[in-house]
Design an enzyme around this catalytic site. Sequence first.
Site: not given
Length: 260
Positions: A34, A56, A170
């Site tokens: 990631d 992502k 996030m």
Amino acid sequence: MGTVTLVGGGPGDPELLTIAAARALASADVVLYDRLAPHETLAELAPRAELIDVGKRPGHHPIAQEEIERMLVAHARGGADVVRLKGGDPFVFGRGGEELDACRNAGVPVRVIPGVTSAIAVPAAAGIPVTHRGVSRLFTVVSGHAPLSPAELEHLSGLAGLGGTIVVLMGVSNLPSISAGLLRNGMAPDIPAAVIERGGSAEQRTTFADLSRIRETAERAGVRSPAVIVIGEVVRRALLGEAEARAVLADAVLRSGSGV
């Protein structure tokens, strides 16, 4: 048949990799990593492995989660020892449980190596303990990837009365709705908050304000993801000096590569 190892890479600093994680990488044939994992040194950490970027980004998911799971299974079935390198801990908003299930359902041997979660490590790097004697005896970790529901906001606002700490991962894009929702649900406007960008790196930056002003302060500072948001009285522990810690929290932006 090969194997799959789900590895927590920590908040991004290669020095926060566990010994078990380093060993798994050193012997891997394939590494799917990631963007928030410590990938800049992967060629050194996994010298014999094929390195595949499956990361992502906010609003940009070039490889679907289902495809990542298919790749894990396919490489392992082809005889490879596969490492799925994730930021933080695989089971803290890392979809590690889904990848574990995918491997088990396909009959692929799979194990998990826990990692240092950014929910604790990033505040610590900024000098903020998520718990502190006499200040906070509990903390809640929340995904800010999507707007919080009214029921979730009501639950979180109740933590203020218990002296609890809220850690949001996030959550930069939803910071306006999170802060406004907490205020609507009764959280005190002078509760201190901090947004810690790129925690543990040389570019670490912490933006401080009280809850009523954290949105505008973060916007003015140009805060960007990845960042961890901390809301609670423990934030005052990052301020230097007891007098300053007791004072009304003023807007401040601290830059530090090694904490406070």
